[in-house]
Design a protein around this motif. Structure first.
Motif, PDB file in Angstrom:
ATOM      1  N   ASP A   1     -11.266  -8.873 -11.272  1.00  0.00           N
ATOM      2  CA  ASP A   1     -10.244  -9.909 -11.116  1.00  0.00           C
ATOM      3  C   ASP A   1      -9.465  -9.744  -9.821  1.00  0.00           C
ATOM      4  O   ASP A   1      -8.457 -10.417  -9.607  1.00  0.00           O
ATOM      5  N   GLY A   2      -9.926  -8.843  -8.947  1.00  0.00           N
ATOM      6  CA  GLY A   2      -9.282  -8.642  -7.664  1.00  0.00           C
ATOM      7  C   GLY A   2      -8.189  -7.592  -7.663  1.00  0.00           C
ATOM      8  O   GLY A   2      -7.678  -7.231  -6.603  1.00  0.00           O
ATOM      9  N   THR A   3      -7.813  -7.077  -8.829  1.00  0.00           N
ATOM     10  CA  THR A   3      -6.779  -6.050  -8.890  1.00  0.00           C
ATOM     11  C   THR A   3      -7.377  -4.693  -8.535  1.00  0.00           C
ATOM     12  O   THR A   3      -8.563  -4.445  -8.753  1.00  0.00           O
ATOM     13  N   PRO A   4      -6.558  -3.788  -7.972  1.00  0.00           N
ATOM     14  CA  PRO A   4      -7.105  -2.508  -7.500  1.00  0.00           C
ATOM     15  C   PRO A   4      -7.434  -1.543  -8.635  1.00  0.00           C
ATOM     16  O   PRO A   4      -6.728  -1.481  -9.639  1.00  0.00           O
ATOM     17  N   GLU A   5      -8.521  -0.815  -8.432  1.00  0.00           N
ATOM     18  CA  GLU A   5      -8.957   0.232  -9.355  1.00  0.00           C
ATOM     19  C   GLU A   5      -9.241   1.494  -8.537  1.00  0.00           C
ATOM     20  O   GLU A   5      -9.452   1.407  -7.323  1.00  0.00           O
ATOM     21  N   PRO A   6      -9.268   2.671  -9.165  1.00  0.00           N
ATOM     22  CA  PRO A   6      -9.623   3.880  -8.424  1.00  0.00           C
ATOM     23  C   PRO A   6     -11.004   3.745  -7.788  1.00  0.00           C
ATOM     24  O   PRO A   6     -11.952   3.289  -8.421  1.00  0.00           O
ATOM     25  N   GLY A   7     -11.082   4.116  -6.517  1.00  0.00           N
ATOM     26  CA  GLY A   7     -12.351   4.097  -5.803  1.00  0.00           C
ATOM     27  C   GLY A   7     -12.745   5.513  -5.450  1.00  0.00           C
ATOM     28  O   GLY A   7     -13.013   6.327  -6.321  1.00  0.00           O
TER      29      GLY A   7
ATOM     30  N   THR B   1       6.197  -0.691  -0.679  1.00  0.00           N
ATOM     31  CA  THR B   1       5.192  -1.751  -0.764  1.00  0.00           C
ATOM     32  C   THR B   1       4.450  -1.580  -2.077  1.00  0.00           C
ATOM     33  O   THR B   1       3.502  -0.789  -2.178  1.00  0.00           O
ATOM     34  N   ALA B   2       4.884  -2.321  -3.088  1.00  0.00           N
ATOM     35  CA  ALA B   2       4.345  -2.148  -4.431  1.00  0.00           C
ATOM     36  C   ALA B   2       2.852  -2.424  -4.500  1.00  0.00           C
ATOM     37  O   ALA B   2       2.150  -1.890  -5.352  1.00  0.00           O
ATOM     38  N   TYR B   3       2.346  -3.269  -3.596  1.00  0.00           N
ATOM     39  CA  TYR B   3       0.937  -3.659  -3.625  1.00  0.00           C
ATOM     40  C   TYR B   3       0.081  -2.850  -2.641  1.00  0.00           C
ATOM     41  O   TYR B   3      -1.003  -3.279  -2.245  1.00  0.00           O
ATOM     42  N   PHE B   4       0.546  -1.662  -2.249  1.00  0.00           N
ATOM     43  CA  PHE B   4      -0.223  -0.877  -1.283  1.00  0.00           C
ATOM     44  C   PHE B   4      -1.587  -0.468  -1.832  1.00  0.00           C
ATOM     45  O   PHE B   4      -2.556  -0.369  -1.076  1.00  0.00           O
ATOM     46  N   ALA B   5      -1.690  -0.247  -3.145  1.00  0.00           N
ATOM     47  CA  ALA B   5      -2.995   0.087  -3.730  1.00  0.00           C
ATOM     48  C   ALA B   5      -3.973  -1.056  -3.545  1.00  0.00           C
ATOM     49  O   ALA B   5      -5.179  -0.847  -3.378  1.00  0.00           O
TER      50      ALA B   5
END
Length: 530
Positions: free
Chosen positions: A69-75, A167-171
């Motif tokens: 869904d475009g949200t960040p996950e651990p890579g 920056t809350a969306y840095f992930a």
């Protein structure tokens, strides 16, 4: 990333001779995906277009990765910590992660890649994506030192990043291609050839490029050194570069293609077909005006050209099912303060008003000291719905204003080159989200911004962007961005036209293929053939 200058791309999944067929050479599952043009670049520090992002999403992985869904996950990072003040992010890399070459991926690879993007000589159009890092903007603009950039290697598996502001969306940012790692020794060995051929890159993602035939196709096979290789069910992905939507539809109907993106005309014929799926892709389309042109530098002329186009009619007839009328640079659905950004800001651009357009046009001509505009060129990419949109715009401007627009269809690469060189008058352009925040659209038109091809400059707009970027208070951030969008809607360096939607016709044999509006348009990580 979503580019950056998006096209109406037909995304398709094909298998050789049908879904689930075995590869003749290996007996493994193979699918074919389609892009309409060869990427401008597959170098993660330089790519800006959707094709490049599509390739990168398969062969490269950063600290985080974008989920379905475009949200960040651990890579490549298994976890991260954020300090109480939100200014320090510490990423912990997984154990024994490797490049496709077998060399270890280390924290140094991220530091090298990020500093390369910020280095002024690199001239990365997406360098601003790393301006969130402390000292990043100053170094990128030649006003600071590399040593002062807040990227610290604690050890081979620990990377500390200090930010200019919370920056809350840095992930989410860290999942974009611009933040992908590069191994310095390999980069130095390849020199000027880096990322120009299949063997001139190392790969940190699920796939690696086995063969690259320029302007024809990429063949990507599973990366045996990828940390999560056992999760990947598709063994080979071929990306072909085909723009003919009629041929694609015929192939689908012949059982040779399993998933295609329909054009507006095709959707009219297949609207009630149960295999059709319609959903938003978070891209906004607009007429970008080159303000270095003395006629388009006139605000009233830009306003008149925009108000002369009936976006509702365009959405309901010309691109039915593949677009909706747009009245702001930020598409529907992005978060605001308590509701969506679009709900909170309402319409930043005025609706169709031919009478007002005529008045502004007349006044603009008088200010310029002329009685009519010279013929203006509108450049478009050759693929998708672009020609029909351009013809509609051309006719509405001719009918309502008496001005002549010449449509100039050109190949994708040429269009991108002319944008960067500012060698155009008007261009049908677009942008898709790079991360899940309105800023991914709002900061596009800051003075001298890497993607501000219109040469627009407004100190008040710039100040509002600065306020939004420097505040940790979401209420302050959103108000600044709402005000900035209103200024954009009045100055009109771009004439916002449409929010794009996808129309996908899918063979049900292909499972777990997701389409998203952030980053790469299709998600194959969980895909398999039944």
């Amino acid at each position: 990333m979503k580019k950056l200058f998006l096209l109406f791309i037909m995304m398709i999944l094909i298998s050789c001779g049908g879904a689930g067929k075995e590869s003749s050479s290996s007996g493994n599952t193979k699918i074919i995906v389609n892009e309409t043009a060869e990427p401008k670049s597959i170098d993660p520090g330089l790519l800006t277009d959707q094709s490049g992002i599509a390739v990168n999403s398969l062969v490269s992985e950063g600290l985080t990765r974008q989920g379905k869904d475009g949200t960040p996950e651990p890579g490549l990072a298994e976890k991260w910590d954020v300090s109480e003040d939100g200014l320090t992010w510490t990423f912990h890399l997984r154990e024994n992660i490797k490049w496709s070459s077998g060399e270890p991926v280390t924290a140094d690879d991220f530091k090298f890649a990020w500093l390369r993007v910020l280095e002024p000589a690199t001239a990365s159009e997406y360098a601003y994506m790393l301006h969130y890092i402390k000292g990043g903007q100053a170094y990128n603009e030649g006003k600071g030192k590399k040593e002062d950039v807040g990227i610290n290697v604690i050890d081979s598996r620990t990377l500390e990043v200090k930010l200019e502001r919370p920056t809350a969306y840095f992930a989410s940012l860290a999942a974009s291609p611009t933040y992908a790692p590069i191994r310095e020794k390999f980069f130095d060995e390849k020199g000027k050839n880096f990322a120009l051929e299949a063997d001139a890159m190392e790969y940190s993602g699920p796939y690696k490029i086995k063969n690259w035939k320029h302007d024809s196709n990429f063949i990507m096979v599973k990366n045996e050194n990828y940390w999560n290789k056992d999760h990947i069910k598709i063994d080979e992905v071929e990306m072909v570069l085909v723009a003919d939507s009629t041929a694609e539809l015929n192939a689908f109907n012949n059982g040779e293609i399993e998933l295609i993106r329909l054009t507006a005309e095709q959707y009219k014929r297949y609207e009630k077909d149960p295999r059709v799926n319609v959903f938003r892709n978070n891209s906004v389309w607009y007429l970008e005006y080159n303000m270095e042109n003395k006629f388009l530098a006139n605000k009233k002329i830009r306003q008149a050209l925009t108000l002369a186009v009936d976006k509702e009619e365009m959405a309901n007839t010309i691109v039915k099912g593949t677009g909706e009328a747009a009245y702001g640079i930020v598409p529907t659905g992005f978060p605001g303060e308590s509701k969506t950004f679009r709900e909170e800001n309402g319409d930043s651009y005025p609706k169709y008003n031919p009478e007002e357009a005529k008045r502004l046009y007349k006044e603009g001509l008088a200010e310029l000291g002329v009685t009519e505009l010279p013929e203006l060129s509108l450049i478009i990419n050759e693929a998708g719905n672009n020609k029909k949109i351009a013809e509609y715009v051309q006719e509405k401007i001719r009918t309502n204003l008496g001005a002549n627009i010449r449509i100039e269809p050109i190949p994708f690469k040429e269009r991108m080159a002319r944008l960067q060189q500012k060698d155009f008058e008007i261009v049908l352009s677009g942008w898709g989200s790079d991360y899940a925040d309105p800023m991914t659209y709002i900061d596009l038109f800051v003075t001298n911004g890497g993607n501000n091809h219109s040469s627009y400059s407004n100190p008040k707009y710039d100040e509002l962007i600065k306020t939004a970027n420097n505040s940790s208070d979401n209420k302050v951030r959103m108000q600044a961005m709402r005000d900035a969008e209103k200024i954009l809607g009045d100055d009109m360096p771009v004439g916002v036209m449409l929010y794009s939607t996808r129309v996908i016709m899918l063979n049900p044999k292909i499972k777990n293929v997701y389409f998203k509006g952030i980053g790469a348009e299709y998600y194959l990580y969980d895909a398999y053939v039944e």
